[in-house]
Design a protein around this motif. Sequence first.
Motif, mmCIF file in Angstrom:
data_model
loop_
_atom_site.group_PDB
_atom_site.id
_atom_site.type_symbol
_atom_site.label_atom_id
_atom_site.label_comp_id
_atom_site.label_asym_id
_atom_site.label_seq_id
_atom_site.Cartn_x
_atom_site.Cartn_y
_atom_site.Cartn_z
ATOM 1 N N GLN A 237 0.831 -1.202 0.000
ATOM 2 C CA GLN A 237 0.000 0.000 0.000
ATOM 3 C C GLN A 237 0.868 1.255 0.000
ATOM 4 O OE1 GLN A 237 -2.618 0.286 3.371
ATOM 5 N NE2 GLN A 237 -3.621 2.152 2.650
ATOM 6 N N ARG A 238 1.926 1.270 0.819
ATOM 7 C CA ARG A 238 2.822 2.422 0.856
ATOM 8 C C ARG A 238 3.546 2.603 -0.471
ATOM 9 N NH1 ARG A 238 0.099 1.566 4.794
ATOM 10 N NH2 ARG A 238 0.567 2.205 6.930
ATOM 11 N N PHE A 239 3.922 1.498 -1.080
ATOM 12 C CA PHE A 239 4.590 1.563 -2.385
ATOM 13 C C PHE A 239 3.687 2.235 -3.416
ATOM 14 C CE2 PHE A 239 5.666 0.136 -6.586
ATOM 15 C CZ PHE A 239 7.047 0.077 -6.608
ATOM 16 N N VAL A 240 2.452 1.788 -3.482
ATOM 17 C CA VAL A 240 1.510 2.334 -4.465
ATOM 18 C C VAL A 240 1.260 3.816 -4.203
ATOM 19 C CG1 VAL A 240 -0.875 2.204 -5.289
ATOM 20 C CG2 VAL A 240 0.430 0.103 -4.896
ATOM 21 N N GLN A 241 1.138 4.195 -2.937
ATOM 22 C CA GLN A 241 0.919 5.605 -2.603
ATOM 23 C C GLN A 241 2.093 6.472 -3.029
ATOM 24 O OE1 GLN A 241 0.299 5.283 1.629
ATOM 25 N NE2 GLN A 241 -1.928 5.118 1.441
ATOM 26 N N ARG A 242 3.296 5.966 -2.839
ATOM 27 C CA ARG A 242 4.489 6.759 -3.109
ATOM 28 C C ARG A 242 4.883 6.777 -4.579
ATOM 29 N NH1 ARG A 242 6.564 10.786 -0.006
ATOM 30 N NH2 ARG A 242 8.638 11.276 -0.754
ATOM 31 N N PHE A 243 4.650 5.679 -5.286
ATOM 32 C CA PHE A 243 5.173 5.531 -6.657
ATOM 33 C C PHE A 243 4.066 5.229 -7.660
ATOM 34 C CE2 PHE A 243 8.431 3.811 -3.688
ATOM 35 C CZ PHE A 243 9.356 4.836 -3.807
ATOM 36 N N LYS A 244 2.923 5.890 -7.513
ATOM 37 C CA LYS A 244 1.777 5.567 -8.364
ATOM 38 C C LYS A 244 2.018 5.854 -9.843
ATOM 39 C CE LYS A 244 -0.446 10.008 -7.241
ATOM 40 N NZ LYS A 244 -1.682 10.635 -6.688
ATOM 41 N N ASP A 245 2.924 6.778 -10.177
ATOM 42 C CA ASP A 245 3.177 7.118 -11.575
ATOM 43 C C ASP A 245 4.504 6.576 -12.078
ATOM 44 O OD1 ASP A 245 0.782 8.618 -11.766
ATOM 45 O OD2 ASP A 245 1.764 10.326 -10.797
ATOM 46 N N ALA A 246 5.156 5.719 -11.295
ATOM 47 C CA ALA A 246 6.481 5.218 -11.674
ATOM 48 C C ALA A 246 6.374 3.869 -12.395
ATOM 49 C CB ALA A 246 7.354 5.080 -10.436
ATOM 50 N N HIS A 247 7.479 3.468 -13.032
ATOM 51 C CA HIS A 247 7.552 2.170 -13.709
ATOM 52 C C HIS A 247 8.292 1.194 -12.801
ATOM 53 C CE1 HIS A 247 7.969 -0.892 -16.713
ATOM 54 N NE2 HIS A 247 9.300 -0.827 -16.690
ATOM 55 N N LEU A 248 7.664 0.063 -12.476
ATOM 56 C CA LEU A 248 8.219 -0.934 -11.568
ATOM 57 C C LEU A 248 9.060 -1.953 -12.326
ATOM 58 C CD1 LEU A 248 8.384 -2.567 -8.877
ATOM 59 C CD2 LEU A 248 6.155 -3.547 -9.476
ATOM 60 N N ILE A 249 10.267 -2.232 -11.813
ATOM 61 C CA ILE A 249 11.116 -3.307 -12.328
ATOM 62 C C ILE A 249 11.411 -4.261 -11.185
ATOM 63 C CG2 ILE A 249 13.322 -3.942 -13.369
ATOM 64 C CD1 ILE A 249 12.369 -0.383 -13.695
ATOM 65 N N ILE A 250 11.015 -5.514 -11.315
ATOM 66 C CA ILE A 250 11.283 -6.536 -10.300
ATOM 67 C C ILE A 250 12.452 -7.392 -10.776
ATOM 68 C CG2 ILE A 250 10.360 -8.531 -9.073
ATOM 69 C CD1 ILE A 250 7.582 -7.271 -9.357
ATOM 70 N N ILE A 251 13.486 -7.483 -9.950
ATOM 71 C CA ILE A 251 14.686 -8.236 -10.321
ATOM 72 C C ILE A 251 14.731 -9.543 -9.549
ATOM 73 C CG2 ILE A 251 17.203 -8.234 -10.403
ATOM 74 C CD1 ILE A 251 17.159 -5.231 -10.560
ATOM 75 N N ASP A 252 14.750 -10.648 -10.279
ATOM 76 C CA ASP A 252 14.926 -11.961 -9.674
ATOM 77 C C ASP A 252 16.411 -12.128 -9.358
ATOM 78 O OD1 ASP A 252 14.985 -14.565 -8.885
ATOM 79 O OD2 ASP A 252 14.315 -15.418 -10.794
ATOM 80 N N CYS A 253 16.723 -12.395 -8.091
ATOM 81 C CA CYS A 253 18.124 -12.457 -7.652
ATOM 82 C C CYS A 253 18.629 -13.880 -7.478
ATOM 83 C CB CYS A 253 18.289 -11.684 -6.357
ATOM 84 S SG CYS A 253 17.918 -9.927 -6.515
#
Length: 461
Positions: A237-253
């Motif tokens: 929820q905090r992520f969505v509130q803070r970065f609602k207009d950003a592009h998400l990249i998920i890195i598999d480590c």
Amino acid sequence: MTRILRYFFLLATCFLLTDSVLAQAQSFKELYQVKRKETIFGIARANGLTIQELIAANPEMNTPGYELKKGDYIKIPYPSATTTAKQPAPSATPQPQMPTRPVVTGTDIRYREIRVGVMLPLHTQNGDGKRMLEYYRGVLMACDSLKVNGISTDVRAWNVPEDGDLQQVLRDPYAAKCDLIIGPLYSKQVKELSAFVQKNNIRLLIPFSISAGDAMENPNVFQVFQNGYTLNHAYTQRFVQRFKDAHLIIIDCNDSTSTKGGFVTTLRRKMDQDGVSYSLTNLRTSEKDFRECFSISSRNVVVLNTSRQTEMNVAFAKLSGLKVAMPGLQISVFGYPEWLQYTRQQLDNMYKFDTYIPSTYYMSPLSSRVESFKKKYRWNFHQDMQSYPQRFAATGFDHAFFMIKGLHLYGNHFTGTAGTVGYAPLQTPLHFERVGNGGLQNKAIYLVHYSPDNRIETINF
């Protein structure tokens, strides 16, 4: 001979006093000689004083590097009218205590002292006991600070180890007279203690256990920490509130031991539900494929699926190479609470990549208030706090100050909702919300932000 010299010293001291000083003699009760292993905290408590009152009477204590030594003479002032709280010494193994005076009658705790019971493993046999001893010391320091605000407390402590007999503790007549009980540490003791506080209309603060179970059906329960499932949703929820207009990249480590799959899964599910696109990549992918996952026109926010520092190093290295190849690229990183342990080694990278770390606690190393607290702890107990990422004395201070002040302000109507207490925490943010018709859960979360201009800010949700 020693006795004669000491007498001569005192006689000489009295002789040198001027009329002005003699006129002020009544401002303190006695000249006290410090004994071996005595502390400022202990002397203040033994004389019914706050630490601030004792230091005010002895300004030399404010000198940087001051140490209380055996044989020193210090002034013991008269206690103020509001200094009435009685607290047990923070010994290694506090024992159950019976009241030393009649308990004040009356049901409205806003107009009398607040009776606090601490039921935790208070011993030195293992890490749990040592951490809770430090937490308990923080509780006592909070009570001492509250006295300055005219809030009196009567604190009693019981040593409740993991294999302890909680029923024996609860049979102590004073236990049922508490207004607030802090404990237990172990989840298996929660149900029994929850039933006790509900029967006796006592507020229960569960400081660490995340498995309250049936206790969350009890409206008297305040649960501070949340389980992993609840935190994953809160962080999302905090992520969505803070970065609602950003592009998400998920890195598999490629970390088969990672415990962060729950958060990443929750985050991806939320993105899918909201129809928001995101990119998936891998630490082992080629530089070309890695670069193509990033947006040139939008801010990019990177999330790893592990909290380990080894993979963190590799990810920062790949991002650094990407920044060299594409200097105008906007990149932020969203991390994990465990990353706070790596601040010393990773600080430059955290600043460079505009890093946000969600956490339920954070104590700023740049805060003058924090430094003052550390210094007072050292004065009181002749040692530093244990060097855990979460400083337990600060946690105990925050919990006790918040709850006691709240009960003083609102009595039995206190629910700990946001903004009701007016307390800025040292480390642990608190604001509670009721779960249905049951107990109250702490919903406060920090985002610790390391900005590219080398600042650290704490965003409190």
